[in-house]
Design an enzyme around this catalytic site. Structure first.
Site, mmCIF file in Angstrom:
data_model
loop_
_atom_site.group_PDB
_atom_site.id
_atom_site.type_symbol
_atom_site.label_atom_id
_atom_site.label_comp_id
_atom_site.label_asym_id
_atom_site.label_seq_id
_atom_site.Cartn_x
_atom_site.Cartn_y
_atom_site.Cartn_z
ATOM 1 N N CYS A 1 -2.449 11.728 -1.371
ATOM 2 C CA CYS A 1 -3.343 10.524 -0.762
ATOM 3 C C CYS A 1 -2.719 10.172 0.796
ATOM 4 O O CYS A 1 -1.661 9.975 0.589
ATOM 5 C CB CYS A 1 -3.592 9.645 -1.810
ATOM 6 S SG CYS A 1 -4.309 10.042 -3.136
ATOM 7 N N CYS B 1 -2.941 2.822 -9.892
ATOM 8 C CA CYS B 1 -3.686 3.538 -8.971
ATOM 9 C C CYS B 1 -3.958 5.117 -9.358
ATOM 10 O O CYS B 1 -5.212 5.571 -9.519
ATOM 11 C CB CYS B 1 -3.460 3.170 -7.699
ATOM 12 S SG CYS B 1 -4.598 3.894 -6.296
ATOM 13 N N CYS B 2 -2.617 5.663 -9.533
ATOM 14 C CA CYS B 2 -2.886 7.089 -9.990
ATOM 15 C C CYS B 2 -3.435 7.306 -11.181
ATOM 16 O O CYS B 2 -3.947 8.417 -11.341
ATOM 17 C CB CYS B 2 -1.142 7.393 -9.830
ATOM 18 S SG CYS B 2 -0.433 8.139 -8.245
ATOM 19 N N CYS C 1 -0.111 7.266 0.869
ATOM 20 C CA CYS C 1 1.053 7.489 0.062
ATOM 21 C C CYS C 1 1.853 8.600 0.385
ATOM 22 O O CYS C 1 2.998 9.162 -0.201
ATOM 23 C CB CYS C 1 0.717 7.726 -1.544
ATOM 24 S SG CYS C 1 0.138 6.026 -2.175
ATOM 25 N N CYS D 1 3.187 11.190 -9.732
ATOM 26 C CA CYS D 1 1.774 10.721 -9.991
ATOM 27 C C CYS D 1 1.460 10.489 -11.505
ATOM 28 O O CYS D 1 0.385 9.809 -11.794
ATOM 29 C CB CYS D 1 0.693 11.149 -9.240
ATOM 30 S SG CYS D 1 0.704 13.315 -9.432
HETATM 31 S S1 SF4 Z 1 -1.153 8.693 -4.469
HETATM 32 FE FE1 SF4 Z 1 -1.548 6.639 -3.830
HETATM 33 S S2 SF4 Z 1 -3.511 6.255 -3.263
HETATM 34 FE FE2 SF4 Z 1 -3.389 8.186 -4.493
HETATM 35 S S3 SF4 Z 1 -3.912 7.688 -6.617
HETATM 36 FE FE3 SF4 Z 1 -1.825 7.422 -6.459
HETATM 37 S S4 SF4 Z 1 -1.189 5.396 -5.773
HETATM 38 FE FE4 SF4 Z 1 -3.546 5.692 -5.410
#
Ligand code: SF4
Length: 228
Positions: free
Chosen positions: A198, A115-116, A201, A224
């Site tokens: 985010c 996701c990151c 998280c 991240c």
């Molecule tokens: S902090 Fe969480 S929601 Fe944001 S990009 Fe990374 S995994 Fe995705």
């Protein structure tokens, strides 16, 4: 080119160790001009305020992952309106809705690294292609993984100079500067969020916890992927 930039970074890292952040930012602005930008997660505008003073009109990159708290987006808009900087918003290739269709709901809970990678790292890498140097507000006191952060170093993955003007500052230094100068601060800080990312998280931290303990709490993940 890379070798020249790396030598420049190494020399500046030694010479500017212990220098005030304004001096570090002025060096970067004078050396790289419009090929230097900073990033901000909009937890506060301390680095951005210092950069506006040292290098007026500097580009400030904000990664709009689609998962931010409303207060963070409001902070970004205030920064853009009130400071002498040019806020550039970087967005992922997929919207959150498109990502949900392709990878399933709540990817952040199942595979936060992926996701990151899609929502932060790829958009930043894409945007940074136009620069030779980039800056961030990371500090040595934030977590053990950031304890050796240089003031100026070499970003070997991107072949760029990496500038960390606040590396030597503590949270107390940041708080004092923000209070003294009336710097814009994300309202979530007042509510106990020491490091703001985010919404899915990020949680509040308790007294005595590292500032970044509230990021990806309960998971092995601590970074991240932007700063490695
Ligand atoms: S902090 Fe969480 S929601 Fe944001 S990009 Fe990374 S995994 Fe995705």
């Amino acid at each position: 080119m890379s070798r020249r930039l790396q030598a420049l970074a190494d020399a500046a890292g030694s010479e500017l160790e212990g220098a005030h952040p304004t001096e570090v930012l002025r060096w970067a602005g004078d050396t790289f001009g419009s090929r230097f930008a900073i990033t901000s997660s909009m937890g506060d505008a301390v680095l951005t305020s210092l950069a506006a003073e040292a290098a007026p009109g500097i580009e400030v990159i904000f990664l709009d992952t689609g998962y931010h708290f409303p207060q963070t987006l409001e902070t970004r808009d205030r920064v853009a309106a009130e400071l002498d900087v040019n806020v550039v918003t970087a967005r992922p290739q997929l919207t959150v809705a498109q990502q949900n269709v392709k990878y399933g709901q709540s990817l952040y809970a199942r595979d936060p690294d992926l996701c990151c990678a899609m929502r932060k790292v790829e958009p930043l890498n894409r945007l940074l292609r136009g620069y030779e140097a980039w800056g961030s507000g990371i500090r040595r006191d934030e977590s053990p993984s950031r304890a050796n952060t240089p003031v100026v170093g070499w970003d070997a993955r991107r072949h760029m100079v990496k500038v960390n003007p606040l590396a030597c500052w503590t949270q107390a230094d940041v708080d004092a500067y923000a209070a003294e100068r009336g710097v814009i601060v994300n309202p979530l800080v007042e509510l106990g969020f020491a490091s703001i990312g985010c919404a899915p998280c990020t949680r509040r931290v308790s007294a005595g916890e590292d500032a970044r303990a509230g990021r990806w709490a309960g998971q092995d993940k601590t970074e991240c992927g932007l700063h490695v």
